[in-house]
Design a protein around this motif. Structure first.
Motif, short mmCIF file in Angstrom:
data_model
loop_
_atom_site.label_atom_id
_atom_site.label_comp_id
_atom_site.label_asym_id
_atom_site.label_seq_id
_atom_site.Cartn_x
_atom_site.Cartn_y
_atom_site.Cartn_z
N CYS A 274 0.75 -1.19 -0.07
CA CYS A 274 -0.02 0.07 0.00
C CYS A 274 0.77 1.28 0.03
N ASP A 275 0.83 2.15 -0.78
CA ASP A 275 1.59 3.36 -1.13
C ASP A 275 1.14 4.44 -0.57
N ALA A 276 1.50 4.63 0.93
CA ALA A 276 0.91 5.82 1.58
C ALA A 276 1.32 6.99 1.01
N PHE A 277 2.33 7.09 0.17
CA PHE A 277 2.42 8.57 -0.62
C PHE A 277 1.27 8.99 -1.57
N GLU A 278 0.88 7.99 -2.26
CA GLU A 278 -0.27 8.12 -3.39
C GLU A 278 -1.64 8.67 -2.56
N GLY A 279 -1.93 7.96 -1.35
CA GLY A 279 -2.99 8.24 -0.59
C GLY A 279 -2.87 9.56 0.24
N SER A 280 -1.79 9.63 0.81
CA SER A 280 -1.86 11.01 1.33
C SER A 280 -1.68 12.19 0.48
N MET A 281 -0.81 12.11 -0.69
CA MET A 281 -1.04 13.32 -1.51
C MET A 281 -2.48 13.58 -2.16
N ASP A 282 -3.11 12.55 -2.41
CA ASP A 282 -4.42 12.74 -2.70
C ASP A 282 -5.17 13.57 -1.66
N ILE A 283 -4.96 13.22 -0.40
CA ILE A 283 -5.65 14.02 0.70
C ILE A 283 -5.12 15.40 0.73
N MET A 284 -3.85 15.77 0.49
CA MET A 284 -3.38 16.94 0.44
C MET A 284 -3.79 17.65 -0.58
N ASP A 328 2.13 16.45 14.35
CA ASP A 328 3.19 16.96 14.88
C ASP A 328 4.35 17.34 13.67
N GLN A 329 5.62 17.19 14.14
CA GLN A 329 6.69 17.43 13.03
C GLN A 329 6.39 16.54 11.99
N CYS A 330 6.36 15.14 11.98
CA CYS A 330 6.27 14.33 11.07
C CYS A 330 5.10 13.33 11.05
N HIS A 331 4.18 13.40 12.01
CA HIS A 331 3.10 12.39 11.92
C HIS A 331 1.48 13.29 11.76
N PRO A 332 0.86 12.45 10.68
CA PRO A 332 -0.44 12.81 10.42
C PRO A 332 -1.54 12.78 11.66
N THR A 333 -2.40 13.46 11.56
CA THR A 333 -3.49 13.15 12.58
C THR A 333 -4.21 12.07 12.47
N GLY A 334 -4.97 11.80 13.59
CA GLY A 334 -5.84 10.71 13.52
C GLY A 334 -7.07 10.88 12.44
N ALA A 335 -7.50 12.10 11.94
CA ALA A 335 -8.34 12.17 10.96
C ALA A 335 -7.70 11.67 9.52
N VAL A 336 -6.49 11.87 9.38
CA VAL A 336 -5.96 11.45 8.27
C VAL A 336 -5.81 9.88 8.22
N ASN A 337 -5.36 9.58 9.40
CA ASN A 337 -5.16 7.95 9.51
C ASN A 337 -6.54 7.22 9.28
N GLU A 338 -7.46 7.89 9.57
CA GLU A 338 -9.02 7.24 9.37
C GLU A 338 -9.14 6.96 8.04
N ILE A 339 -8.93 8.09 7.50
CA ILE A 339 -9.06 8.13 5.74
C ILE A 339 -8.33 6.98 5.18
N LEU A 340 -6.85 6.95 5.37
CA LEU A 340 -6.14 5.98 5.02
C LEU A 340 -6.51 4.72 5.37
N ALA A 341 -6.86 4.60 6.43
CA ALA A 341 -7.42 3.03 7.01
C ALA A 341 -8.68 2.63 5.85
N ASP A 342 -9.67 3.46 5.53
CA ASP A 342 -10.56 3.46 4.78
C ASP A 342 -10.28 3.00 3.21
N ILE A 343 -9.16 3.86 2.92
CA ILE A 343 -8.59 3.52 1.52
C ILE A 343 -7.75 2.10 1.34
N ILE A 344 -7.14 1.93 2.48
CA ILE A 344 -6.48 0.65 2.60
C ILE A 344 -7.50 -0.71 2.56
N TRP A 345 -8.52 -0.44 3.28
CA TRP A 345 -9.70 -1.49 3.49
C TRP A 345 -10.35 -1.59 2.07
N SER A 346 -10.77 -0.53 1.41
CA SER A 346 -11.82 -0.88 0.24
C SER A 346 -11.30 -0.15 -0.83
#
Length: 381
Positions: A274-284, A328-346
């Motif tokens: 799972c490419d977290a870069f692709e998912g994160s860049m879509d969010i940003m 914080d400096q290098c970690h996304p928020t819980g809201a971002v992680n929830e979206i990434l979890a949905d993308i990874i799941w489905s």
């Protein structure tokens, strides 16, 4: 601040009692209550300097009332604390001396606090578990399964489980990008990516030998867009640091290729990348659609982009983390992680998992083994 001109030394003590209701309500001076003392030297910042302007902006953002405070006759000035020494007292001691780099989590630390693909990468001064130790703990757990369930049942449980693995980010944050041990003179970015990828593949092969068949491997997020690196590289308008992101894209490409190759080599292996870069860049890039209105500044931190000083107190945090992409400096928020979890799941919103998403993998588990898949984790923080 006449006294500061004569003796600029100061000390600042921070007690855990003021962080998330710590210390179980005991007195802040109780030996049960951890505290850190920072010894500093005050240095007045020129009013028109870049650092002085940023410091004022950070102050006024946190305390708007200061914006109207009179500046004439030297009654208002911005000072910098140059940290000279720190020491930490944990519950009942003993006192532990820290360097500034230890405190800011930016350098190698003692062996007990290492983590990452590489065994010598430091993360937190209070201690973490290395990847090798985590894998050993997984193997020990498998042995416990055999003892308690029997070999056949244990093998079935392990082979029907889905393992989630996230590794690699600390090797960049705390090692390569800091050029520890002059690593950049030994490895160009592509060579370093290949090296990390080979180590990760060895981990997957060892898990396969222990009857692990279903694995989700997470790629790296766009670290070049993290507030720490926006501050460090002095990004003018929140532009990501392309040099860092290029390395992350190369690492993810190498890992995806290696995972695909491994799937063909290992009979019955079911490994998803799972490419977290692709998912994160879509969010940003589509932050409004996802409900984020703060894309560059961290929710918790200090300095430009809140990326200079890491989050060490809940008082530093914003009031609504769900509106921020970065916690914080290098970690996304819980809201971002929830979206990434949905993308990874489905595969919701964007496709970032190859050759299938987690929901499809679980259905394949049912089809192949006539059993539900369980999802334990081997994870890096």
């Amino acid at each position: 601040m006449g006294a500061a001109a004569k003796d600029a030394r100061v000390s600042l003590a921070i007690s855990e009692a003021y962080v998330d209701d710590g210390c179980d309500g005991v007195d802040t001076q109780s030996p049960k209550c951890p505290k850190i003392t920072i010894s500093d030297k005050l240095r007045k910042l020129p009013a028109k300097s870049r650092e002085g302007v940023r410091a004022e902006q950070a102050l006024f953002k946190a305390h708007p009332g200061f914006a109207g405070f009179p500046k004439m006759n030297g009654t208002f000035s911005v000072y910098r604390l140059d940290i000279l020494h720190l020491f930490l007292v944990n519950r009942f001691g003993p006192k532990r001396d820290l360097t500034v780099d230890d405190y800011l989590y930016l350098r190698k630390l003692p062996a007990k606090s290492r983590e990452g693909v590489l065994p010598y990468v430091g993360v937190l001064p209070l201690g973490n578990i290395s990847l090798a130790q985590q894998i050993q703990q997984v193997m020990d757990t498998f042995q416990q399964f055999i003892i308690t369930m029997g070999e056949v049942a244990a093998k079935s449980l392990v082979s029907n489980s889905i393992f989630y693995i996230l590794i690699g980010s600390n090797d960049y944050i705390h090692y390569y990008l800091l050029n520890e041990s002059k690593v950049q003179s030994l490895y160009l970015p592509w060579s370093f990516n290949q090296f990390l990828g080979r180590v990760a593949i060895l981990v997957l092969q060892n898990l396969y030998t222990a009857n692990v068949r279903n694995v989700v491997v997470m790629g790296l997020a766009p670290l070049g867009c993290a507030p720490y690196y926006l501050w460090l590289y002095e990004s003018e308008n929140g532009e990501c640091v392309e040099m860092i992101n290029d390395m992350i894209v190369e690492f993810n490409y190498a890992m995806r290729y290696m995972v695909e190759k491994l799937n063909h080599e290992l009979e019955g292996a079911n490994i998803v990348f799972c490419d977290a870069f692709e998912g994160s860049m879509d969010i940003m890039k589509n932050s409004d659609r996802y409900g984020f209105n703060v894309t560059n500044d961290a929710c918790c931190g200090l300095g430009h982009y809140q990326g200079w000083i890491l989050c060490i107190s809940s008082d530093m945090a914003c009031s609504n983390a769900s509106s921020h992409i970065w916690w914080d400096q290098c970690h996304p928020t819980g809201a971002v992680n929830e979206i990434l979890a949905d993308i990874i799941w489905s595969g919701l919103h964007v496709n970032m998992c190859y050759p299938m998403n987690l929901q499809e993998m679980k259905l394949r588990c049912r089809s192949n083994y006539e059993a539900l898949c369980y999802i334990p984790e081997i994870e890096e923080f």
